[in-house]
Design an enzyme around this catalytic site. Sequence first.
Site, short mmCIF file in Angstrom:
data_model
loop_
_atom_site.label_atom_id
_atom_site.label_comp_id
_atom_site.label_asym_id
_atom_site.label_seq_id
_atom_site.Cartn_x
_atom_site.Cartn_y
_atom_site.Cartn_z
N PHE A 118 0.85 -1.19 0.00
CA PHE A 118 0.00 0.00 0.00
C PHE A 118 0.88 1.24 0.00
CE2 PHE A 118 -4.48 1.19 0.75
CZ PHE A 118 -5.10 0.04 0.28
N GLN A 231 -7.83 15.09 3.02
CA GLN A 231 -7.14 14.18 2.10
C GLN A 231 -7.87 14.03 0.76
OE1 GLN A 231 -6.47 9.70 2.86
NE2 GLN A 231 -4.43 10.58 2.71
N HIS A 233 -7.94 11.60 -2.38
CA HIS A 233 -7.46 10.30 -2.85
C HIS A 233 -7.12 10.47 -4.32
CE1 HIS A 233 -7.24 6.11 -3.85
NE2 HIS A 233 -7.36 5.78 -2.59
N LEU A 243 -14.52 5.90 -5.39
CA LEU A 243 -13.14 5.48 -5.18
C LEU A 243 -12.75 4.28 -6.02
CD1 LEU A 243 -10.79 6.17 -3.24
CD2 LEU A 243 -11.46 4.14 -1.98
N GLU A 246 -6.69 2.18 -3.59
CA GLU A 246 -5.24 2.16 -3.73
C GLU A 246 -4.74 0.71 -3.90
OE1 GLU A 246 -3.31 5.17 -1.34
OE2 GLU A 246 -2.04 3.56 -0.56
N ARG A 277 -0.58 9.56 -0.63
CA ARG A 277 -1.68 10.13 -1.39
C ARG A 277 -1.52 11.61 -1.70
NH1 ARG A 277 -6.44 6.76 1.73
NH2 ARG A 277 -5.91 4.83 0.67
N HIS A 348 -11.51 12.56 0.13
CA HIS A 348 -11.59 11.20 0.65
C HIS A 348 -11.65 11.10 2.17
CE1 HIS A 348 -11.16 6.90 0.54
NE2 HIS A 348 -10.01 6.92 1.20
N ARG A 389 -2.74 11.00 5.84
CA ARG A 389 -2.92 9.62 6.30
C ARG A 389 -2.40 8.64 5.25
NH1 ARG A 389 -6.89 5.50 5.44
NH2 ARG A 389 -8.31 6.81 4.24
C1 LIG Z 1 -14.77 4.52 -0.43
C2 LIG Z 1 -13.86 4.46 0.76
C3 LIG Z 1 -12.90 3.45 0.86
C4 LIG Z 1 -12.06 3.40 1.98
N1 LIG Z 1 -11.14 2.39 2.04
C5 LIG Z 1 -10.35 2.31 3.14
C6 LIG Z 1 -9.43 1.24 3.28
O1 LIG Z 1 -9.35 0.35 2.46
N2 LIG Z 1 -8.65 1.22 4.38
C7 LIG Z 1 -8.72 2.17 5.36
O2 LIG Z 1 -7.99 2.08 6.34
N3 LIG Z 1 -9.60 3.19 5.25
C8 LIG Z 1 -10.42 3.28 4.18
N4 LIG Z 1 -11.31 4.31 4.07
C9 LIG Z 1 -11.48 5.22 5.22
C10 LIG Z 1 -12.30 4.52 6.30
O3 LIG Z 1 -13.22 3.64 5.70
C11 LIG Z 1 -13.07 5.49 7.17
O4 LIG Z 1 -12.24 6.50 7.63
C12 LIG Z 1 -13.65 4.77 8.38
O5 LIG Z 1 -14.37 3.63 7.98
C13 LIG Z 1 -14.55 5.69 9.19
O6 LIG Z 1 -15.22 4.94 10.17
P1 LIG Z 1 -15.99 5.66 11.35
O7 LIG Z 1 -16.46 4.57 12.25
O8 LIG Z 1 -15.16 6.71 11.94
O9 LIG Z 1 -17.23 6.40 10.64
P2 LIG Z 1 -18.30 5.93 9.54
O10 LIG Z 1 -18.11 4.55 9.09
O11 LIG Z 1 -18.31 7.02 8.52
O12 LIG Z 1 -19.67 5.96 10.35
C14 LIG Z 1 -20.26 7.16 10.81
C15 LIG Z 1 -21.52 6.79 11.56
O13 LIG Z 1 -22.04 7.94 12.21
C16 LIG Z 1 -23.43 8.03 11.99
N5 LIG Z 1 -23.82 9.44 12.11
C17 LIG Z 1 -23.19 10.52 11.58
N6 LIG Z 1 -23.86 11.65 11.92
C18 LIG Z 1 -24.91 11.27 12.69
C19 LIG Z 1 -25.97 11.96 13.31
N7 LIG Z 1 -26.10 13.30 13.23
N8 LIG Z 1 -26.90 11.25 13.99
C20 LIG Z 1 -26.82 9.90 14.08
N9 LIG Z 1 -25.82 9.19 13.49
C21 LIG Z 1 -24.88 9.87 12.81
C22 LIG Z 1 -23.62 7.43 10.60
O14 LIG Z 1 -24.95 7.02 10.41
C23 LIG Z 1 -22.64 6.26 10.68
O15 LIG Z 1 -23.25 5.17 11.33
C24 LIG Z 1 -12.16 4.38 2.98
C25 LIG Z 1 -13.11 5.38 2.88
C26 LIG Z 1 -13.94 5.44 1.77
C27 LIG Z 1 -14.91 6.57 1.69
#
Ligand SMILES: Cc1cc2nc3c(=O)[nH]c(=O)nc-3n(C[C@H](O)[C@H](O)[C@H](O)COP(=O)(O)OP(=O)(O)OC[C@H]3O[C@@H](n4cnc5c(N)ncnc54)[C@H](O)[C@@H]3O)c2cc1C
Length: 575
Positions: A118, A231, A233, A243, A246, A277, A348, A389
């Site tokens: 990666f 960031q 991507h 996306l 990577e 990135r 991203h 990141r």
């Molecule tokens: C397409 C894509 C691919 C990725 N691939 C990778 C990868 O391969 N490897 C890696 O390390 N990272 C990757 N990332 C980054 C990583 O996936 C995210 O940073 C990480 O999953 C975020 O997780 P989280 O639990 O912080 O938030 P999220 O998974 O974004 O969850 C946020 C939660 O908060 C809730 N929420 C938000 N606001 C409110 C509100 N006002 N009221 C109630 N609920 C609310 C939402 O409903 C959701 O349940 C990727 C990101 C994307 C977009």
Amino acid sequence: MREHDVVIVGGGLAGCRAALEIKRTDPTLDVALIAKTHPIRSHSVAAQGGMAATLKNVDADDTWEAHAFDTVKGSDYLADQDAVEILTREAPDVVIDLEHMGVLFSRLPDGRIAQRAFGGHSHRRTCYAADKTGHAILHELVNNLRRNGVRIYEEWYVMQLILEDAQAKGVVMFNILDTNLEVLRAKAVMFATGGYGRAFNTTSNDYASTGDGLAMSAVAGVPLEDMEFVQFHPTGLYPVGVLISEAVRGEGAYLINSEGDRFMATYAPSKMELAPRDITSRAITREIRAGRGIHLDGSAGGPFVYLDLRHMGQEKIMSRVPFCWEEAHRLLGIDAVHQPMPVRPTIHYSMGGIPVNTDGRVRSGADGLVEGFFAAGEASCVSVHGANRLGSNSLLECVVYGKRTGAAIAQYIQNRKLPDINEQSYLNAAYSQITALFNQSGTIRIGQLRQAFQDCMTDYCGVFRSDELMREGLNQLQQLQQQYQQIYLDDKGNCWNTEITEALELRNLMLVGEIILTSALNRQESRGAHCREDYPERDDTNFLKHTLAYYSPAGIDLQYKPVSITLFEPKERKY
Ligand SMILES: Cc1cc2nc3c(=O)[nH]c(=O)nc-3n(C[C@H](O)[C@H](O)[C@H](O)COP(=O)(O)OP(=O)(O)OC[C@H]3O[C@@H](n4cnc5c(N)ncnc54)[C@H](O)[C@@H]3O)c2cc1C
């Protein structure tokens, strides 16, 4: 009023992992998890490429120290190194723990977990489930929540953090189904609300990534850390922005300009397509600016470059990155086995966020902590990513720090009582806010204003920034914020009124946008993802420090806090 021992807002990897840890530590605790989407539709489910950990299954000489160094170098030396040490040391254990929970990782022929290359990582250490890693992990976590008796409020929207006397006491929320308002109090509140990709017009993020948790914290008086570091991507599929992981370059794909050159040789000769990135995104943008981008008809001078997988062959493409092949095929009709994909940088990830210590406790400033308030995942900033990141470190952060935060919460609430809250005053205020939106007789539709705002952020706070650009961006943003008073809702009903949530999300996005622009304007240097054409060099003398932005309706106050440097002295960053 509803009551639970703990309330977690966010059903992605960070929130779910924390909830599970609280239940594992003390099964008698009453834990609630709220998500405005179904938890399984949190953006985490879309994570593709994988999760870094020094399991040494492929590269036997990998070490946590090497992982830590790569992370700190990738961060342009802004990451807090004590937090990076925890992240990288604890990584192998959390991966094994996920596997024991039932997560199906891809395998080596001998049955051990497979690991791939990666960007910015010196060893092959990214564990994955084909290119659907987030899907594999999140489904298993959510299953485990149900098994462990966590109370899930799915499709409830949290609109306010209740923070009084420097203590978080609960939240105000409504059920999206019927707009029914409720106050929920708890001994500890945790935010795991994800990022704000929707502040920009082209993003890999889902529709729910609207920075709600960041805005609610800022309005409650909590500072936001390092928000200038946004960031890009490098490989968003053109023109949709979704996306292309990577992992595709990790498996060997090339980036090609209109002249057919692998142009990364000019920008990062030792890493080529696997440079971090920020560097790769700038390289693509520079190629496009220099007229070596490509048009859809294949001619030069267009808005994208090619990501070329053809030499990898059908079998490798279909077994290692099948979802990326499918995306290009479904959205653009491109068969990546035979044709290159059009790509350009897409918004991203949020490196900044709600400042926390390594137990997930929210900071009130450089020294103090907010009582009863915790955060983890993309919404938080413990700062393991600093100014940029590395891929596959975010899922890792969600799991390592989600787990730590859960353990810290279980400790924190022992022998604590539920806080007192004047429920009626919060309900009245929330009711007035929603009624005012219903009654607003403006002329601007929500989508129209959101588009103008997203264009403003993209044009004035993009890959390359300058004083002049960002001042103009702030000017325009202020005008757009005034127009918020003139939006109107078509739907005045209570049943599944998505316009109400969209209106509240837009207000949050604009507030986050103002903090990003203000923090960026004041950082007069280039570091990681923050690249200033008027200050092209990194300036450790003046800016080796974290930004803390305090919001108030009168304006944003910026303070700074030192970086924790425990392992590696800052030096020039070259690849
Ligand atoms: C397409 C894509 C691919 C990725 N691939 C990778 C990868 O391969 N490897 C890696 O390390 N990272 C990757 N990332 C980054 C990583 O996936 C995210 O940073 C990480 O999953 C975020 O997780 P989280 O639990 O912080 O938030 P999220 O998974 O974004 O969850 C946020 C939660 O908060 C809730 N929420 C938000 N606001 C409110 C509100 N006002 N009221 C109630 N609920 C609310 C939402 O409903 C959701 O349940 C990727 C990101 C994307 C977009």
